[in-house]
Design an enzyme around this catalytic site. Structure first.
Site, PDB file in Angstrom:
ATOM      1  N   GLY A  20       0.808  -1.213   0.000  1.00 44.18           N
ATOM      2  CA  GLY A  20       0.000   0.000   0.000  1.00 44.18           C
ATOM      3  C   GLY A  20       0.839   1.260   0.000  1.00 44.18           C
ATOM      4  CB  ALA A  21       4.327   1.754  -0.870  1.00 47.65           C
ATOM      5  CG  ASN A  22      -0.904   3.570  -4.019  1.00 47.16           C
ATOM      6  OD1 ASN A  22      -1.033   2.558  -3.330  1.00 47.16           O
ATOM      7  ND2 ASN A  22      -1.940   4.327  -4.367  1.00 47.16           N
ATOM      8  CB  THR A  23      -1.920   6.854  -1.312  1.00 46.06           C
ATOM      9  OG1 THR A  23      -2.519   8.087  -0.887  1.00 46.06           O
ATOM     10  CG2 THR A  23      -2.667   5.691  -0.703  1.00 46.06           C
ATOM     11  N   GLY A  24      -0.608   7.909   1.245  1.00 47.64           N
ATOM     12  CA  GLY A  24      -0.747   7.966   2.693  1.00 47.64           C
ATOM     13  C   GLY A  24       0.450   7.478   3.472  1.00 47.64           C
ATOM     14  N   GLY A  26       1.774   4.506   3.763  1.00 48.33           N
ATOM     15  CA  GLY A  26       2.693   3.637   3.033  1.00 48.33           C
ATOM     16  C   GLY A  26       3.655   4.424   2.174  1.00 48.33           C
ATOM     17  CB  SER A 144      -5.995   0.620  13.712  1.00 44.27           C
ATOM     18  OG  SER A 144      -6.947   1.608  14.017  1.00 44.27           O
ATOM     19  CE1 TYR A 170      -9.276  -0.556   9.789  1.00 41.41           C
ATOM     20  CE2 TYR A 170      -9.751   0.422  11.926  1.00 41.41           C
ATOM     21  CZ  TYR A 170      -8.913   0.267  10.837  1.00 41.41           C
ATOM     22  OH  TYR A 170      -7.709   0.937  10.795  1.00 41.41           O
TER      23      TYR A 170
END
Length: 305
Positions: A20-24, A26, A144, A170
């Protein structure tokens, strides 16, 4: 002393895989690791977005397709990494979904549990042989504060087929992240090379909240400047767990502020439920059965750290 990005040691010669390294969170994790000299693999579902993210990072960065909602994709990504890499120093299980409407993965798992836990469980098991020979290697899984909210491992309805609560689902997935980390650490302890660590970002201003119910999303949006921190700060607990030389296996890092919502990263404690050894071991066995992935490790000794 506050732990900041200036405390991240040089990572030259190290290979890091960040999901998940494309945003936020990550993206910030990958960016800072690459800037410190690591060779970073952005493991992302959308490779076009991944390439755009890679173009914004200074350093040695590659993009690998990974869809955690598909065990076929997880296996393909792992096979691809075996073909291109002889070692992995850091596996950072960062990607996740939050408060999604009721949906299933391609394999029929409830989306949050399937993505946040089972996808990462399978990926870790399939890549562990690239980590075990590497002294100082780490598996860092992002949990989380939500692991405390209506959270339990509901073995009698693990996929929420009878009823569905997006908040409780979640919480279950994030509790599972922690229980996986603790059980993995027990199993790794005898090998003496790789450790498993967990982290959480507090409440960060990222895209993750987009699926939250309006009653939760609206207050967060309105109060974001006060109750959230930017992704650059939210990534620091993960980065500390991944790079601080003093970190030990089985530890959990999060912000030091009130309620662990924001602040600089420190060692924190997870919920009492997360330390239930019997549930951890049952969850491990169920996860192996659901994913078909067996780790190259023996059974953990009861009570082992």
């Amino acid at each position: 002393m506050n732990w900041t990005e200036q405390q991240i040691p040089r990572q030259d010669g190290r290979v890091a895989v960040v999901t998940g390294a494309n945003t936020g969170l990550g993206f910030e994790t990958a960016r800072l690791l690459a800037e410190r000299g690591a060779s970073v693999v952005l493991a992302v579902r959308d490779t076009a977005k991944g390439e755009r993210a890679a173009a914004r990072i200074n350093g040695d960065v590659a993009v690998r397709e990974l869809d955690l909602t598909s065990l076929e994709s997880v296996r393909a990504a792992a096979a691809g990494l075996h073909a291109t890499h002889q070692r992995i120093d850091l596996l950072i299980n960062n990607a996740g979904v939050m408060y999604t409407p009721k949906q299933t993965t391609r394999d029929g798992f409830e989306l949050q549990f399937g993505t946040n836990h089972l996808g990462h469980f399978a990926l870790t098991g399939l890549l562990l042989d690239l980590l075990l020979p590497v002294p100082g290697s780490r598996v860092v899984t992002v949990s989380s504060v939500g692991h405390r909210i209506r959270a339990a491992i509901g073995f009698d309805d693990l996929q929420w087929q009878r009823s569905y609560s997006r908040v409780a689902a979640y919480g279950q997935s994030k509790l599972a992240n922690l229980m996986f980390t603790y059980e993995l650490q027990r199993r790794l302890a005898a090998h003496g090379t790789t450790v498993a660590v967990a982290a959480h970002p507090g409440v960060s201003n990222t895209e993750l909240v987009r699926n939250a119910p309006a009653v939760i999303r609206r207050p967060i949006t309105l109060l974001a400047p006060v109750i959230t921190q930017p992704a650059t700060a939210g990534a620091l607990p993960t980065l500390r767990a991944a790079t601080d030389p003093s970190v030990l296996g089985g530890q959990y890092y999060g912000p030091d502020g009130l309620g662990e919502v924001r602040g600089t990263p420190r060692l924190v404690t997870s919920s009492p439920a997360s330390y239930d050894l019997a549930v951890q071991q049952r969850l491990w066995a169920v996860s192996e059965d659901l994913t078909g992935v067996r780790f190259p490790l023996g059974q953990a000794a009861v009570g082992a750290a």
